[in-house]
Enzyme design. Structure first.
Site, PDB file in Angstrom:
ATOM      1  N   GLY A  72       0.756  -1.094   0.130  1.00  0.00           N
ATOM      2  CA  GLY A  72      -0.051   0.097   0.176  1.00  0.00           C
ATOM      3  C   GLY A  72       0.857   1.236  -0.037  1.00  0.00           C
ATOM      4  O   GLY A  72       1.733   1.276   0.684  1.00  0.00           O
ATOM      5  N   LEU A  75      -1.727   7.014   2.351  1.00  0.00           N
ATOM      6  CA  LEU A  75      -1.166   7.944   3.228  1.00  0.00           C
ATOM      7  C   LEU A  75      -0.352   7.062   4.323  1.00  0.00           C
ATOM      8  O   LEU A  75       0.798   7.152   4.531  1.00  0.00           O
ATOM      9  CB  LEU A  75      -2.064   8.694   4.119  1.00  0.00           C
ATOM     10  N   ALA A  76      -1.098   6.019   4.693  1.00  0.00           N
ATOM     11  CA  ALA A  76      -0.567   5.178   5.632  1.00  0.00           C
ATOM     12  C   ALA A  76       0.645   4.467   5.117  1.00  0.00           C
ATOM     13  O   ALA A  76       1.883   4.241   6.119  1.00  0.00           O
ATOM     14  CB  ALA A  76      -1.460   4.082   6.258  1.00  0.00           C
ATOM     15  N   HIS A 298     -21.871   7.982   4.094  1.00  0.00           N
ATOM     16  CA  HIS A 298     -21.556   9.369   4.093  1.00  0.00           C
ATOM     17  C   HIS A 298     -22.748   9.922   3.452  1.00  0.00           C
ATOM     18  O   HIS A 298     -23.444   9.571   2.300  1.00  0.00           O
ATOM     19  CB  HIS A 298     -20.422   9.686   3.011  1.00  0.00           C
ATOM     20  N   ARG A 363     -22.380  12.150  10.638  1.00  0.00           N
ATOM     21  CA  ARG A 363     -22.750  11.647   9.313  1.00  0.00           C
ATOM     22  C   ARG A 363     -23.644  10.463   9.445  1.00  0.00           C
ATOM     23  O   ARG A 363     -24.622  10.407   8.460  1.00  0.00           O
ATOM     24  CB  ARG A 363     -21.184  10.879   8.750  1.00  0.00           C
ATOM     25  N   HIS A 438     -18.716   4.991   2.259  1.00  0.00           N
ATOM     26  CA  HIS A 438     -17.490   5.762   2.342  1.00  0.00           C
ATOM     27  C   HIS A 438     -16.456   5.339   2.967  1.00  0.00           C
ATOM     28  O   HIS A 438     -15.086   5.369   2.530  1.00  0.00           O
ATOM     29  CB  HIS A 438     -17.951   7.269   2.765  1.00  0.00           C
ATOM     30  N   GLU A 462      -6.565   2.777   7.021  1.00  0.00           N
ATOM     31  CA  GLU A 462      -7.810   2.239   6.977  1.00  0.00           C
ATOM     32  C   GLU A 462      -7.935   0.452   6.978  1.00  0.00           C
ATOM     33  O   GLU A 462      -8.946   0.150   7.448  1.00  0.00           O
ATOM     34  CB  GLU A 462      -8.564   2.609   5.613  1.00  0.00           C
ATOM     35  N   ARG A 472     -16.606   7.310  12.338  1.00  0.00           N
ATOM     36  CA  ARG A 472     -15.320   8.111  12.331  1.00  0.00           C
ATOM     37  C   ARG A 472     -15.803   9.538  12.013  1.00  0.00           C
ATOM     38  O   ARG A 472     -16.463   9.859  11.245  1.00  0.00           O
ATOM     39  CB  ARG A 472     -14.422   7.613  11.070  1.00  0.00           C
TER      40      ARG A 472
END
Ligand SMILES: Cc1cc2nc3c(=O)[nH]c(=O)nc-3n(C[C@H](O)[C@H](O)[C@H](O)COP(=O)(O)OP(=O)(O)OC[C@H]3O[C@@H](n4cnc5c(N)ncnc54)[C@H](O)[C@@H]3O)c2cc1C
Ligand code: HEM
Ligand code: SF4
Ligand code: FES
Lengths: 674, 247, 231
Positions: A72, A75-76, A298, A363, A438, A462, A472
């Site tokens: 991956g 971001l992570a 969402h 949400r 979402h 995630e 979240r």
């Protein structure tokens, strides 16, 4: 180590005495309770500092000899690859796209939270921590969440230093906005493209390490199996998507940062390639899957327009700051031009039901209320099936109040996107929105060190179940991804790697050969079933089942039905699938088949998890558990635990391990936004 | 809508490839261009012909995966990405020719899929600010003038799709390159490495086999993110400065 | 697949952009020269004496510091070097562009290219041929249609009275106009002077202006010769 408490299939239902309901009886086997073996203690504010100090260091000279696989480049994964590369480890980075820069994090729009308190509006690390735990409906681990809030400020410093062009005020300092129903302004943003800018920052940092030789990047590679030797993660099997070659990659530790599995619903705001394969394969090799049913729906997405729809598009939640949500009061008004419906015939239902928060309720509430009004027949937009699925998001008042120019400045790119997709101009006609899947809060179970119950297997972003509990908050996934990647994982994985380099394992090791063979066999099977249906058509069908029965509102009856349907679908899939092309070239149908096969299995587990959790919490709403007014009702005595599921074998039932959630710094409260 | 599609089919990099014609009915105006291809692929799967390979992922115009040359225009007739192009931009009965990006630096892998890893290597050459994790100062300690930050943001929106290269008569990647040079060069954090960055990125660009720019402007017209031509001017200026400083 | 590796320590002065810079600089030299040259040529309107003494004056500027024709030779050398550089860079980049896309599109649709930008290379080649012809004609006097008098004025009028000589010059000026239209803007861009939308607009306007003034200015002479105004 909790991971070693392997389940013995014959144990009696655990804690049966405490249990007052067991909806999922017969669908699972109860396992031993689970505890986080590295859970920190002491005052909450000191836990991470202490742990960072206690965790062992790796001698810089040794780091080069330690191989870390990271699956991956979102971001992570991207942030972790960059950071571990900088530290001098030997990193191998994988992604299925043609470039790491295309990971799904790129699509995040709204922003990233950080407790900088630049607005001096009463924010603090503790408040961000508190909001996140409360937002997650008290289903997350408090130590993890506190750590997340604590490192949030470092993230902003890091990103700014990398050249992430955050929005700024006239004085040249950073701007913030309030986001997703939070009363402080702590969200940093880069117009509507925050995820893109953050990801490019991480990507560039990672490419710098590629140039430096510490990171090797494998693009267009899909991880299809985890290699576990003697109970320890030692590598992965991946398919080179271009040549079709099945490759094995061995390492001292494996990190999965493979993102979320929202695509189990077929239609979602996720990218088309988002999948569960990496984590599901690990799950099948023994890693626990935690809270798989926790899904976030969402509220502000562009509604479905027709049968061929392949994905749904999110409109940033920031729209709810200025737009007003309504539907007609009368069913017969629903197909009228909204501009012709007078004020008194409009129902601004969120403002009516939740006067304090209005359009800014969390949400899950905004989504469920939209579903309710549409179920009452008051939805708007085209009929899809025999339903109108949409509510208005109206900017008329905002345009009057702030002027069209200010609205344009704030939302222009979103309005453009809306117009491009629907062909309607939102400056003139109110937008139509509808909820869509979402984000998934569920994922592989990890301890405080982000290590799964398989030693050597770490899970970030995630892909893990981590920090968001049952729901979240907006702008917190980006924060978590970067927190994990830049600051948490590099400080925890070293404690594991301090014992390395581990004994070398070779290509002809039994564990490696077995993993590789199983992948080859699976690929052959897909190509040889030679039935009549495409993988896509199965995916679509699975999505319908999941959305209908495991979507915004779940009931015992529906979930049971769904499980049966999924089991049927699975049988059909393995007998009637049709995949053309060959194994030794780029073959997108083949890729898809593998992903759908895993989604089907995951779908079943999600339904079982949802069935077991007979309470409404966060994004998980059980019809059987609501107040008289129809609000979500939690059951803390019964369900204040993480449901960590162990794979029960090909035809066996999954095994449920419960990790109790204990709060010391915060008191559990029933959520109320009224 | 009914359409005639002429699509480039090529089994692998070595294959010569050619255009193949398909008839497709039942296309609705609200479909995106890629959803239209999904329908075609479903049809091909039924008739036993291997589906057409094309790159795509986010389908919302941000990841930069999708990349089709549609009737001679990169990403088709609108200023947007292929995935955000909708069938309402086409007419019933129209013939549409679909080809992959053509540039020797982007070799075709299969059908409409090309290898754009050259872009990654250009970034590796210097498209970053060296800031190791943990070494960053407090974010607000270095203010960035708002107009410069805004310009930096505007050009940082490049999605790396390669349409600029595909549209350029010279097969140049100057718009992509200029966008990154301008983004990092406008920020205070980007100054220390400014000369070296442009020198190495340009060298890598050339080594990849992209052509030189002749300032025609097809790139900016094809760019879904409307990256303006002035980034190329900025690129040239930065390189000139770097040469003056001895690079 | 593409297996290009990272390049190390390559000099920027060898890059495509450096070639472009050389082209822009040499192009600017040309522009300066053609402007001055045009100013001189327009003396044709003041009659034979003025024109011929101007031609002679060109050879005596700077005397006695410079020898007879000294400045002229300096100009010639600068122009020759500029020409060599300009042409070398042009053909090198042309070849590069050819190699950058060896498989052509089945369908292409240009939406933003001006005609002048598309004709830079062939138009430039036409200009090169013209320059050779022009030198053979007026400088070396190898081709001397109409007149081979020692008076430059007579040679000029004598040859332009022949329709096809004027035609060659007029076509060349059209090519020059196009080349300057795009070239001026392109040079500004290459030199990094067009970092804002308004600077881009100005550079484009300047291109049109120079194209009209220079090509128009030169064209006056053959046109007026043909019309019998200059004789
Ligand atoms: C439309 C949208 C908007 C959002 N907006 C916001 C927002 O404003 N704020 C916020 O905080 N959050 C937002 N989110 C959520 C957030 O973007 C994601 O949760 C987060 O980016 C996930 O990051 P990640 O690094 O965990 O995974 P991803 O970015 O999804 O990356 C997954 C990586 O794993 C790779 N991968 C996956 N499977 C495999 C495999 N089998 N083999 C090899 N590689 C594999 C992929 O190639 C990719 O590189 C949004 C999400 C969506 C969908
Ligand atoms: C000798 C024959 C010539 C040839 C083969 C030639 C060719 C070219 C070519 C191919 C270009 C590049 C086009 C571009 O970058 O867009 C160019 C640019 C240019 N040319 Fe010429 N040209 C010639 C003569 C001239 C003359 C006589 C002048 C001036 C009077 C001139 C002025 C320019 C200018 C100003 C540029 C722009 C430089 C840049 O792009 O940065 N050229 N030429
Ligand atoms: S500059 Fe525009 S066309 Fe070129 S890669 Fe970036 S977004 Fe695509
Ligand atoms: S598929 Fe992501 S930009 Fe088109």
């Amino acid at each position: 180590m909790a991971g070693s408490t392997l389940h013995d299939g014959s144990s009696p239902l655990n804690q049966a005495a405490k249990q007052t309901s067991d909806d999922a009886h017969g669908y699972y086997v109860a396992g031993e309770p689970l505890v986080d073996p590295v859970t920190p203690t002491g005052p909450i504010a000191d836990r991470w500092t202490t742990r960072r100090f206690e965790n062992r260091l790796v001698n810089p000279a040794n780091r080069r000899k330690l191989d870390v696989i990271i699956v991956g480049t979102g971001l992570a994964g991207g942030a972790a690859a960059a950071t571990l590369g900088e530290a001098g480890y030997n990193v191998k980075s994988f992604c299925y796209q043609d470039s790491p820069r295309r990971a799904h994090s790129i699509a995040a729009q709204g922003g990233i939270n950080a407790a900088k308190n630049y607005k001096e509006d009463g924010d603090s690390v503790f408040r961000l921590f508190y909001d996140t735990v409360k937002g997650g409906d008290y289903r997350s681990r408090e130590s993890n969440v506190y750590r997340l809030a604590e490192v949030s400020t470092n993230i902003i410093d890091q990103c700014v230093a990398q050249g992430v062009p955050f929005a700024r005020e006239y004085g040249g300092l950073l701007d913030n906005r309030s986001f997703g129903g939070v009363q402080v302004s702590r969200t940093f943003y880069a117009r509507g493209q925050t995820g893109q800018q953050l990801l490019l920052g991480a990507y560039q940092a990672m490419e710098r390490q590629v140039a430096a030789g510490t990171v090797t990047q494998y693009t267009r590679h899909e991880m299809l199996e985890l290699i576990v030797k003697d109970g320890v993660a030692r590598g992965i099997v991946a398919r080179d998507l271009v040549s079709g070659e099945i490759e094995t990659h061995l390492a001292d530790a494996v990190v999965l940062a493979s993102g979320g599995y929202g695509n189990v619903f077929f239609l979602s705001t996720n990218a088309m390639g988002c999948n569960v394969t990496a984590t599901w394969r690990a799950h099948r090799k023994g890693a626990y899957m935690a809270n798989p049913c926790y899904t976030q729906i969402h509220p502000t997405c562009i509604p479905v327009s027709g049968e061929h729809q392949s994905k749904l598009t999110l409109m940033s939640e920031s729209l709810r700051n200025d737009g007003r949500i309504w539907v007609p009061k009368k069913v017969e008004d629903c197909d009228k031009d909204p501009r012709d419906i007078p004020e008194e015939d409009r129902d601004y239902y969120l403002e009516r039901i939740y006067p304090a928060f209005g359009n800014l309720v969390p949400r899950d509430i905004a989504s469920r209320q939209a579903k309710n009004v549409c179920d009452e027949g008051r939805g708007v937009g085209p009929l899809v099936g025999d339903f109108r699925r949409g509510v208005y998001l109206d900017f008329t008042d905002a345009i009057e109040r702030m002027g069209a120019d200010v609205v344009k400045e704030k939302y222009d790119n979103l309005f453009d996107m809306y117009e491009r997709i629907t062909g309607e101009n939102p400056y003139e006609v109110p937008m139509r929105i509808y909820p869509a899947v979402h984000y998934v809060m569920g994922g592989l179970w990890v301890d405080y060190h982000l290590q799964s119950n398989i030693p050597g297997l770490f899970v970030t972003g995630e892909a893990n179940f981590s920090d968001h509990g049952a729901n979240r908050l907006g702008a917190s996934a980006l924060m978590q991804g970067l927190a994990d990647g830049y600051f948490v994982l590099p400080n925890t994985i070293r404690d594991y790697l301090a014992d390395g380099p581990f004994e070398k394992i070779t290509e002809d090791d039994e564990a490696v050969v077995e993993a590789r063979r199983s992948v080859e066999k699976r690929v052959e099977t897909f190509l040889s079933i030679n039935g009549s249906r495409s993988a896509d058509s199965y995916h679509r069908e699975l999505g319908h089942i999941m959305w209908e029965y495991c979507g915004m509102e779940r009931s015992e009856e529906g979930l049971r039905k769904a499980i049966d349907m999924i089991r049927e679908l699975k049988k059909d899939f393995w007998t009637d699938l049709k995949v053309l092309g060959t194994a030794d070239s780029l073959n997108q149908s083949l890729e898809k088949a593998g992903r759908v096969a895993d989604f089907i299995e995951l779908g079943e587990l999600m339904c079982i998890d949802a069935l077991n959790r007979r309470e409404s919490c966060g994004g998980h709403f059980r019809a059987e558990s609501q107040t008289e007014e129809g609000e979500a009702l939690r059951h803390d005595e019964e369900f204040a635990y993480v449901a960590a599921w162990e794979f029960g074998g090909e035809d066996g039932s999954p095994v449920l391990h419960k990790e109790d959630l204990i709060y010391t710094a915060i008191e559990m409260k029933q959520r109320s936004y009224k | 809508m009914n359409l005639t599609l002429k699509i480039w089919r090529q089994q692998n990099p070595a294959d010569k490839g050619g255009l193949k014609t398909y008839e497709l009915g039942g296309v609705s105006e609200d479909m995106s261009f890629l959803e239209m291809l999904d329908v075609l692929n479903e049809q091909l799967n039924e008739t036993g012909e291997e589906p057409v390979a094309f790159d795509h992922d986010c389908r919302e115009g941000i990841c930069g995966s999708c990349a089709l040359m549609i009737d001679g225009q990169a990403h088709g007739p609108e200023v947007t990405t292929t995935c955000q192009l909708h069938m309402r931009s086409f007419k019933d009965g129209q013939t549409i020719t679909i080809e992959p990006w053509r540039a020797d630096a982007f070799p075709v892998i299969k059908d409409l899929v090309t290898d754009r890893s050259a872009f990654d290597r250009i970034i590796q050459a210097g498209g970053y600010i060296s800031a190791n994790t943990g070494s960053a100062p407090e974010a607000n300690s270095v203010p960035a003038p708002r107009d410069k930050a805004t310009r930096a943001f505007n050009v940082a929106t490049c999605i790396g799709c390669g349409a600029c290269v595909a549209a350029c008569p010279n097969g140049s990647a100057s718009l992509f390159l200029g966008a990154k040079i301008t983004h990092l060069g406008e920020l205070p954090q980007g100054q220390p490495e400014r000369d070296g960055r442009v020198a190495s990125m340009v060298a890598q660009h050339d080594a990849e086999g992209f052509g030189g720019c002749t300032n025609i402007g097809e790139c900016t017209a094809a760019c879904p993110k409307e990256i303006p031509l002035d980034v190329i001017s900025q690129l040239n200026k930065d390189l000139r400065t770097a040469i003056r400083h001895g690079h | 697949m593409a297996t290009v590796t990272a390049v190390k320590n390559k000099r920027s002065s060898r890059s495509t952009i450096a070639l472009k810079l050389l082209m822009a600089l040499s192009g600017l030299i040309f522009i300066g020269y053609v402007l001055a040259h045009m100013y001189g040529n327009l003396k044709a309107f003041s009659g034979q004496e003025a024109f011929d003494s101007y031609a002679e004056h060109l050879r005596t500027i700077g005397e006695p510091l410079l020898p007879y024709s000294g400045l002229l030779w300096i100009i010639r050398i600068v122009l020759l070097v500029a020409l060599a550089v300009h042409v070398y860079a042009a053909y090198t980049l042309w070849a590069r562009a050819g190699k950058a896309r060896t498989t052509k599109y089945a369908v292409t649709k240009r939406v933003n290219s001006t005609w002048s930008s598309k004709t830079m290379r062939w138009g430039g080649t036409a200009l090169l041929l013209f320059i050779v012809f022009h030198i053979l004609h007026f400088t070396l006097r190898v081709v001397t249609p109409g007149s081979n008098s020692d008076s430059p004025y007579e040679r000029l009028v004598g040859s332009f009275e022949i329709w096809w000589v004027s035609a060659i010059y007029l076509v060349a000026m059209a090519a020059l106009a196009m080349h300057l239209r795009h070239g001026t803007w392109s040079a500004a861009q290459t030199l990094g002077l067009t970092n804002t939308a308004s600077a881009r607009r100005n550079a484009n306007l300047l291109g049109y202006l120079l194209a009209v003034v220079i090509a128009g200015g030169y064209s006056l002479i053959p046109v007026f010769v043909l019309a019998g105004v200059i004789s």
